[in-house]
Motif scaffolding. Structure first.
Motif, mmCIF file in Angstrom:
data_model
loop_
_atom_site.group_PDB
_atom_site.id
_atom_site.type_symbol
_atom_site.label_atom_id
_atom_site.label_comp_id
_atom_site.label_asym_id
_atom_site.label_seq_id
_atom_site.Cartn_x
_atom_site.Cartn_y
_atom_site.Cartn_z
ATOM 1 N N GLU A 171 -1.971 16.166 3.638
ATOM 2 C CA GLU A 171 -0.761 15.445 3.144
ATOM 3 C C GLU A 171 -1.014 14.540 2.126
ATOM 4 O O GLU A 171 -0.037 13.908 1.477
ATOM 5 C CB GLU A 171 -0.096 14.911 4.354
ATOM 6 C CG GLU A 171 0.415 15.780 5.376
ATOM 7 C CD GLU A 171 1.236 15.012 6.655
ATOM 8 O OE1 GLU A 171 1.833 14.121 6.081
ATOM 9 O OE2 GLU A 171 0.851 15.421 7.740
ATOM 10 N N GLY A 172 -2.349 14.074 1.758
ATOM 11 C CA GLY A 172 -2.513 12.992 1.035
ATOM 12 C C GLY A 172 -2.513 11.607 1.764
ATOM 13 O O GLY A 172 -2.832 11.640 2.894
ATOM 14 N N LEU A 173 -1.753 10.831 0.950
ATOM 15 C CA LEU A 173 -1.289 9.367 1.951
ATOM 16 C C LEU A 173 -0.765 9.718 3.028
ATOM 17 O O LEU A 173 0.534 10.217 2.953
ATOM 18 C CB LEU A 173 -0.457 8.586 0.822
ATOM 19 C CG LEU A 173 -0.402 7.062 1.433
ATOM 20 C CD1 LEU A 173 -1.351 6.133 1.505
ATOM 21 C CD2 LEU A 173 0.957 6.673 0.847
ATOM 22 N N ILE A 174 -0.865 9.293 4.107
ATOM 23 C CA ILE A 174 -0.406 9.360 5.460
ATOM 24 C C ILE A 174 0.117 8.164 5.925
ATOM 25 O O ILE A 174 0.982 8.083 6.730
ATOM 26 C CB ILE A 174 -1.301 10.214 6.433
ATOM 27 C CG1 ILE A 174 -0.324 10.670 7.531
ATOM 28 C CG2 ILE A 174 -2.418 9.411 6.816
ATOM 29 C CD1 ILE A 174 -1.130 11.709 8.440
ATOM 30 N N GLY A 175 -0.475 7.076 5.533
ATOM 31 C CA GLY A 175 -0.043 5.676 6.137
ATOM 32 C C GLY A 175 -0.924 4.599 5.714
ATOM 33 O O GLY A 175 -1.751 4.790 4.770
ATOM 34 N N ALA A 176 -0.617 3.328 6.196
ATOM 35 C CA ALA A 176 -1.341 1.953 5.955
ATOM 36 C C ALA A 176 -2.051 1.504 7.242
ATOM 37 O O ALA A 176 -1.345 1.385 8.079
ATOM 38 C CB ALA A 176 -0.627 1.088 5.157
ATOM 39 N N LEU A 177 -3.269 1.146 6.960
ATOM 40 C CA LEU A 177 -3.797 0.354 8.312
ATOM 41 C C LEU A 177 -3.867 -1.007 7.817
ATOM 42 O O LEU A 177 -4.498 -1.359 6.796
ATOM 43 C CB LEU A 177 -5.296 1.205 8.346
ATOM 44 C CG LEU A 177 -6.219 0.487 9.413
ATOM 45 C CD1 LEU A 177 -5.244 0.579 10.836
ATOM 46 C CD2 LEU A 177 -7.378 0.981 9.621
ATOM 47 N N VAL A 214 0.840 -0.984 0.038
ATOM 48 C CA VAL A 214 0.012 0.103 -0.111
ATOM 49 C C VAL A 214 0.750 1.228 -0.097
ATOM 50 O O VAL A 214 0.675 2.220 -0.883
ATOM 51 C CB VAL A 214 -0.805 -0.029 1.117
ATOM 52 C CG1 VAL A 214 -1.620 1.309 1.479
ATOM 53 C CG2 VAL A 214 -2.218 -0.931 1.062
ATOM 54 N N LEU A 215 1.916 1.209 0.832
ATOM 55 C CA LEU A 215 2.816 2.406 0.939
ATOM 56 C C LEU A 215 3.294 2.757 -0.251
ATOM 57 O O LEU A 215 3.513 3.910 -0.793
ATOM 58 C CB LEU A 215 3.547 2.355 2.292
ATOM 59 C CG LEU A 215 3.029 2.435 3.578
ATOM 60 C CD1 LEU A 215 4.119 1.988 4.770
ATOM 61 C CD2 LEU A 215 2.451 3.541 3.923
ATOM 62 N N ALA A 216 3.970 1.614 -0.904
ATOM 63 C CA ALA A 216 4.747 1.741 -2.031
ATOM 64 C C ALA A 216 4.091 2.293 -3.314
ATOM 65 O O ALA A 216 4.407 3.248 -3.971
ATOM 66 C CB ALA A 216 5.599 0.204 -2.438
ATOM 67 N N ARG A 217 2.720 1.556 -3.402
ATOM 68 C CA ARG A 217 2.026 2.042 -4.760
ATOM 69 C C ARG A 217 1.587 3.384 -4.617
ATOM 70 O O ARG A 217 1.358 3.834 -5.412
ATOM 71 C CB ARG A 217 1.231 0.744 -5.163
ATOM 72 C CG ARG A 217 2.041 -0.591 -5.142
ATOM 73 C CD ARG A 217 0.970 -1.741 -5.558
ATOM 74 N NE ARG A 217 0.565 -1.597 -7.059
ATOM 75 C CZ ARG A 217 -0.251 -2.119 -7.619
ATOM 76 N NH1 ARG A 217 -0.810 -3.375 -6.829
ATOM 77 N NH2 ARG A 217 -0.857 -2.160 -8.462
#
Length: 252
Positions: A204-210, A161-164
């Motif tokens: 910020e847009g993407l901030i992390g993955a749950l 998720v973080l990479a893509r």
């Protein structure tokens, strides 16, 4: 990462390599001492630190004087060394930097209660994912992820998720949203399964993955089906709490 094995270390080769690596060698060596401790170590002897780091005992004694004075490690009554209080203070500063703990921790506990498996929140740092927050399930057998653990971006579902999503342009992001949650079965760790969704912030847009994760044997097809709507709902709830409408926009 847990230390494995007790192979003989060439101390001279290690210390010579330090002098060629650039940076400040004394700092590198002090950090290697801090980095050799694991969660299972109540204390380490001088010989154990030397074995794990490859440093001479005389070097370790010299560096630990500074580390003890600054609270990074403590010297115990039996002459062993243990992690001190200063790393804990720095860890709290690191988490506070993101100002999201008040939103994430209660949500993780609720997700664990409903999913019956452990839940984690990961943040991308450079080329890695870092576990910022973690809530363990009640099962005695569970995956061993701790706050502060480093995650590869090419295995675990949260890493994917973080990479893509971190490099995705708006159109690509919309297409990716149709594919969530991402699932990893035995990737990164052959005995672990995980399911993950992105979390967004309005600023910020993407901030992390749950992520929800646990032993591969418990993540049956039926379990994956039951966790999927829960995780999507919690990912959207957390994103809304952080002023993002990304989930709603992806559905429109």
């Amino acid at each position: 990462m847990a230390f494995k094995g007790t192979k003989r270390v060439n101390h001279q080769a290690v210390e010579q390599a330090d002098t060629r690596a650039g940076g400040v060698e004394a700092v590198d060596r002090a950090l290697s001492i801090l980095g050799c401790f694991t969660e299972h170590d109540e204390g380490l002897s001088l010989a154990e630190i030397s074995s794990r780091t490859g440093l001479y005992k005389s070097t370790i004694l010299r560096l630990t004087e500074s580390l003890v004075r600054s609270g990074y490690i403590v010297r115990m009554a039996d002459k062993r060394f243990a992690v001190g209080h200063t790393p804990m203070i720095l860890a709290s500063f690191y988490r506070r930097r993101f100002k999201i703990e008040a939103f994430v921790r209660p949500l993780l506990l609720s997700l664990v209660e409903q999913a019956g498996e452990s839940a984690s929140f990961f943040r991308k740092e450079g080329n890695d994912g870092i576990c910022l927050f973690r809530a363990d399930c009640r099962h005695l057998i569970r995956d061993q992820i701790r706050e502060g653990d480093v995650l590869s971006l090419d295995g675990h579902a949260a890493g994917q998720v973080l990479a893509r999503f971190s490099t995705a342009k708006p159109r690509t992001r919309t297409a990716l949203m149709a594919k969530i949650p991402f699932i990893s079965l035995g990737k990164g760790d052959s005995e672990t399964a995980a399911m993950a969704v992105p979390v967004f912030s309005g600023s910020e847009g993407l901030i992390g993955a749950l992520a929800v994760s646990g032993p591969l044997t418990r993540f049956t097809p039926e379990k994956l089906v039951s966790i999927r709507p829960l995780l999507l709902g919690f990912g959207e709830r957390l994103s809304i709490s952080l002023a993002s409408k990304q989930y709603a926009q992806a559905r429109s």
